[in-house]
Structure formats: structure tokens, C-alpha cells
Design a protein around this motif. Structure first.
Motif, PDB file in Angstrom:
ATOM      1  N   TYR A 122     -20.586-142.686 -47.742  1.00  0.00           N
ATOM      2  CA  TYR A 122     -20.312-142.389 -46.314  1.00  0.00           C
ATOM      3  C   TYR A 122     -21.584-142.693 -45.527  1.00  0.00           C
ATOM      4  O   TYR A 122     -22.585-143.122 -46.119  1.00  0.00           O
ATOM      5  N   GLY A 157     -27.923-137.307 -40.984  1.00  0.00           N
ATOM      6  CA  GLY A 157     -28.950-138.344 -41.045  1.00  0.00           C
ATOM      7  C   GLY A 157     -28.511-139.787 -40.862  1.00  0.00           C
ATOM      8  O   GLY A 157     -29.306-140.699 -41.112  1.00  0.00           O
ATOM      9  N   LEU A 197     -23.227-132.367 -41.652  1.00  0.00           N
ATOM     10  CA  LEU A 197     -22.764-133.642 -42.206  1.00  0.00           C
ATOM     11  C   LEU A 197     -22.518-134.638 -41.078  1.00  0.00           C
ATOM     12  O   LEU A 197     -22.087-134.256 -39.986  1.00  0.00           O
ATOM     13  N   THR A 198     -22.737-135.907 -41.367  1.00  0.00           N
ATOM     14  CA  THR A 198     -22.543-136.963 -40.370  1.00  0.00           C
ATOM     15  C   THR A 198     -21.172-136.938 -39.686  1.00  0.00           C
ATOM     16  O   THR A 198     -21.114-136.999 -38.457  1.00  0.00           O
ATOM     17  N   SER A 255     -27.971-133.224 -49.626  1.00  0.00           N
ATOM     18  CA  SER A 255     -28.552-131.939 -50.008  1.00  0.00           C
ATOM     19  C   SER A 255     -27.513-131.068 -50.720  1.00  0.00           C
ATOM     20  O   SER A 255     -26.376-130.967 -50.277  1.00  0.00           O
ATOM     21  N   ASP A 290     -33.643-136.157 -50.517  1.00  0.00           N
ATOM     22  CA  ASP A 290     -32.404-135.373 -50.519  1.00  0.00           C
ATOM     23  C   ASP A 290     -32.012-135.014 -51.947  1.00  0.00           C
ATOM     24  O   ASP A 290     -31.367-133.995 -52.189  1.00  0.00           O
TER      25      ASP A 290
HETATM   26  C1  DHB Z   1     -26.405-135.916 -44.534  1.00  0.00           C
HETATM   27  C2  DHB Z   1     -26.211-134.724 -45.235  1.00  0.00           C
HETATM   28  C3  DHB Z   1     -27.154-134.313 -46.148  1.00  0.00           C
HETATM   29  O1  DHB Z   1     -26.994-133.161 -46.827  1.00  0.00           O
HETATM   30  C4  DHB Z   1     -28.295-135.083 -46.388  1.00  0.00           C
HETATM   31  O2  DHB Z   1     -29.191-134.650 -47.307  1.00  0.00           O
HETATM   32  C5  DHB Z   1     -28.487-136.263 -45.707  1.00  0.00           C
HETATM   33  C6  DHB Z   1     -27.536-136.687 -44.780  1.00  0.00           C
HETATM   34  C7  DHB Z   1     -25.376-136.382 -43.579  1.00  0.00           C
HETATM   35  O3  DHB Z   1     -24.195-136.073 -43.758  1.00  0.00           O
HETATM   36  O4  DHB Z   1     -25.736-137.082 -42.625  1.00  0.00           O
END
Ligand code: DHB
Length: 388
Positions: free
Chosen positions: A167, A123, A99-100, A222, A249
Motif C-alpha cells: 500500500y 508516511g 495509516l495512509t 509499525s 519502521d
Molecule cells: C504508515 C504506517 C506505519 O505504521 C508506518 O510505520 C509507516 C507508514 C502509513 O500507513 O502511512
């Protein structure tokens, strides 16, 4: 970060230069193995194991040992784990990051310890700017959202409502889709956001029904797509004439088959489909399924698989040296063929350059797949490209 923690890391960075002579290279793999993002952890862990099963556990004369840690999807936990991995285990590389907020929380540790941070999942565009030691093998949301906007306008969609998780990546998806769609001449009727944790789609789906757009553009991370689709159908939106378009996603290979025929025909843009037509991918999908009880690999898995390849290739170039600066120099510009197609690491931004595919959900051999029908080659992150 506490001054004391920084001092501890600084001291151990000095000590760890002695570790370069050792025969084992340790990779700290930090993933959400439990909690809401557990499917991401499971996919990447499986891909990393598959990479080592197929390519061996030795590179440039060094034994490569992966130490897996469960961050439970919580940034503070990931930060503590990263510190422990650097200070106690003396890992040469930190990898994973589902996760970011987790990728961002670990970036100062990567900088301080001069340890490469290989982002295999998250991402948001800005992550690679958080530390000169970050490199990414996943994707950015702008990479898929801009081509999705372009396709939509060209194909008769004139009015769109966007709906994203509230987010980093969701905000990138919303902005990059909306900016491109408006620049092409389209109208954005509304930008809707839902919380990342325990998302309830009901209130926003009512707003979508009221706005009557030609299409609804969606990003959720995801593992959340099936929940969204279920509520989309429960609210009757599948029969309302509102087309569903998305980043890939949402139509995640990990869940797609269970979503049912309601998603047939959904157009989406992304970097990887298990249905991607190449010999390399067919062998990858077969091997992944065989090793994981039939589980279909998704786009997170290739982020993990390619992340391992990047680390192996960098170690080859440094002749096994784990010096962080040497590894980062080796990472920049590396190019190879992935199960998703040709990819490389942009030497200027350390971000991934890859094809984006426009896909349609269709039946292949009785199962639902994202079937690619158009390719936009060698896409650099549009957010960083626009800053230049
Ligand atoms: C992020 C997490 C994900 O599961 C996804 O599909 C795209 C981005 C993220 O937190 O950056």
C-alpha cells in the motif's frame, strides 16, 4: 462525500466562526486504539498526554481539550469520526492518522471545513498534497529509503531484493529505494509485496532465498516488524548470508527488545531512535517511560508529541485564533528541537524536514536499541523535491 454532508459541514463552518471567541480549543485526535495498528494509537495517545502534562493545557489564553476517537484502523470509520468531530464537537484541529488510507480519507473533510489536519503517523508522500490543510509531523518513507539505498551501495551491497507492505508507504519505499540503488549502480533482483492485512511472509521469503541477493530491504508498518523477523528466522534466512536492511519502521522501538539477538547488527535508516543522544531526548524517554509503565517511546510517539507542539506554537502565533487559514499560515515554516533532533515544517509543502539517521541494532545496557552512527541533516521529502 454526499452533497448533504458537505452542506452540513459548510453550514457549520459558518457557525463555528462564532466559536473563535470561546475559551476552549478542541483537537479531534483520531487514532487506531484497537486492531492491527493499536501500538501506533497507544504510542501517540501517550505522547499527546505527556505533552500536555509537561506543557500545560492552556495556550494563548485558551484551554486545549483533546477528544480521542478510535478509528480501529479503518478509513470509513475515521471519515465518519472526523465529520462528527467537525460538525458536532466543532474541533479546531483534526490530528492523529495512524495509516495512509485514513489520512487520505479525512483530507476532503479538512478542505471543506477549513480545519487543519495534523498527520502524526502516516508516511506516504502524497498525503500532504491531498489538502492544503494537511501538515505532517511524522515522516515520509522516501526520507528513510533513499539514504538507506545510498548507504547500502557504498558499503559493498550490489544486489538487493525489496519486500514491502502493498500500500502507499510500501510502494513509496520500494520505488525510492530501488530508483536510488539502481542510479548508484546496484541491481534490484526482485520487488516483492505482501498484503497489509494479515501478512504471510512465507511465500515471499522463499523467493528471497532463491534469488540469493546480498541484502533484503524491508518496509512493514509499525507493529509488524516482530512478526516479520520471526518468519525471517523460521525460514533460516538469518543463516543464509542475506543481510537484512530496512526502514526503521521494522526495527521499531516499540517491539525491538522482544525481537531477540537475531536482529543484532541490522542496519536501518530512520528519523527517531529512543537511543538518540541528546539531553532533550533523554528527558523525553525518562518521562514517557515513567508515565507509561516502562513502555519505550517509538517514532510514532514523537510524531504525536511534535504534532502537539506544532498546534501549540501555531496557536501562540495566532494569539489563540482557531481560524483554519490563520493556523495553516502559522504552521508553515515553524521550526523547533524535537527529541529526534532539529525539525521544521517546509513552508512550501507543509511536510516535515528532519535529520535521517543510519543506525545499527546493538546492545545498550543489556537492551536492544537502534544506535545512530551517521546523520543526513535536514532531509526534505525526496519525492516532492524530485517534482520541482
Ligand atoms: C504508515 C504506517 C506505519 O505504521 C508506518 O510505520 C509507516 C507508514 C502509513 O500507513 O502511512
Amino acid at each position: 462525500m454526499l452533497r448533504r454532508e458537505l452542506a452540513a459541514i459548510a453550514a457549520l463552518t459558518l457557525v463555528s466562526s462564532g466559536a473563535a471567541a470561546q475559551d476552549t480549543v478542541k483537537i479531534g485526535l483520531i487514532l487506531p486504539m484497537t486492531g492491527q495498528q493499536a501500538s501506533t494509537g497507544k504510542q501517540i495517545d501517550a505522547a499527546v498526554k505527556l505533552y500536555q502534562a509537561r506543557n500545560g493545557t492552556t495556550v494563548a489564553g485558551k484551554k486545549v481539550e483533546v477528544i480521542l476517537k478510535d478509528d480501529t484502523g479503518v478509513a470509513d470509520v475515521a471519515k465518519r469520526l472526523a465529520q462528527e468531530l467537525v460538525v458536532n464537537d466543532k474541533v479546531a484541529v483534526l490530528a492523529g492518522f495512524g495509516l495512509t488510507p485514513i489520512a487520505l480519507a479525512v483530507a476532503p473533510i479538512a478542505t471543506q471545513a477549513k480545519v487543519p489536519e495534523i498527520v502524526m503517523a502516516a508516511g506516504t508522500s502524497s498525503i500532504t498534497e491531498a489538502s492544503p490543510y494537511v501538515a505532517r509531523t511524522s515522516f515520509t518513507l522516501a526520507q528513510s529509503s533513499v539514504p538507506m539505498a545510498e548507504w547500502a551501495y557504498k558499503n559493498g551491497i550490489k544486489k538487493v531484493v525489496t519486500l514491502v507492505s502493498d500500500y502507499g508507504p510500501g510502494i513509496d519505499a520500494e520505488k525510492s529505494f530501488s530508483d536510488k540503488f539502481k542510479a548508484d549502480g546496484g541491481t534490484i533482483a526482485e520487488n516483492l509485496r505482501i498484503p497489509l492485512r494479515t501478512p504471510d511472509f512465507a511465500p515471499v521469503l522463499q523467493k528471497v532465498a532463491d534469488a540469493k541477493p546480498d541484502a533484503l530491504f524491508v518496509f512493514v508498518p509499525s507493529g509488524t516488524g516482530a512478526q516479520f523477523v520471526k518468519q525471517f528466522v523460521e525460514r533460516g534466512l538469518d543463516k543464509s548470508g542475506v543481510k537484512l536492511i530496512a526502514t526503521g519502521d521494522v526495527t521499531d522501538d516499540d517491539q525491538l527488545n522482544g525481537m531477540g539477538d537475531v536482529v543484532l547488527g541490522v542496519i536501518n535508516a530512520h528519523n527517531y531512535s529512543a537511543d538518540h543522544d541528546s539531553a532533550l531526548n533523554k528527558a523525553y524517554v525518562d518521562a514517557f517511560k515513567k508515565a507509561n509503565g516502562g513502555l519505550r517511546p517509538n517514532f510514532m510517539s514523537v510524531g504525536g508529541y511534535d504534532g502537539m507542539n506544532l498546534i501549540y506554537e501555531a496557536l501562540k502565533k495566532t494569539n489563540g485564533s482557531t481560524d483554519g487559514d490563520k493556523l495553516m499560515a502559522a504552521i508553515k515554516g515553524t521550526a523547533w528541537e524535537s527529541p529526534r533532533g532539529p525539525i521544521s515544517i517546509d513552508p512550501d509543502t507543509r511536510d516535515i524536514v528532519q535529520n535521517i539517521y543510519i543506525r545499527k541494532v546493538d546492545k545498550v545496557g543489556g537492551e536492544l536499541y537502534n544506535v545512530e552512527f551517521a546523520t543526513i541533516p535536514n532531509v526534505k521529502d525526496p519525492v516532492k523535491a524530485a517534482k520541482k
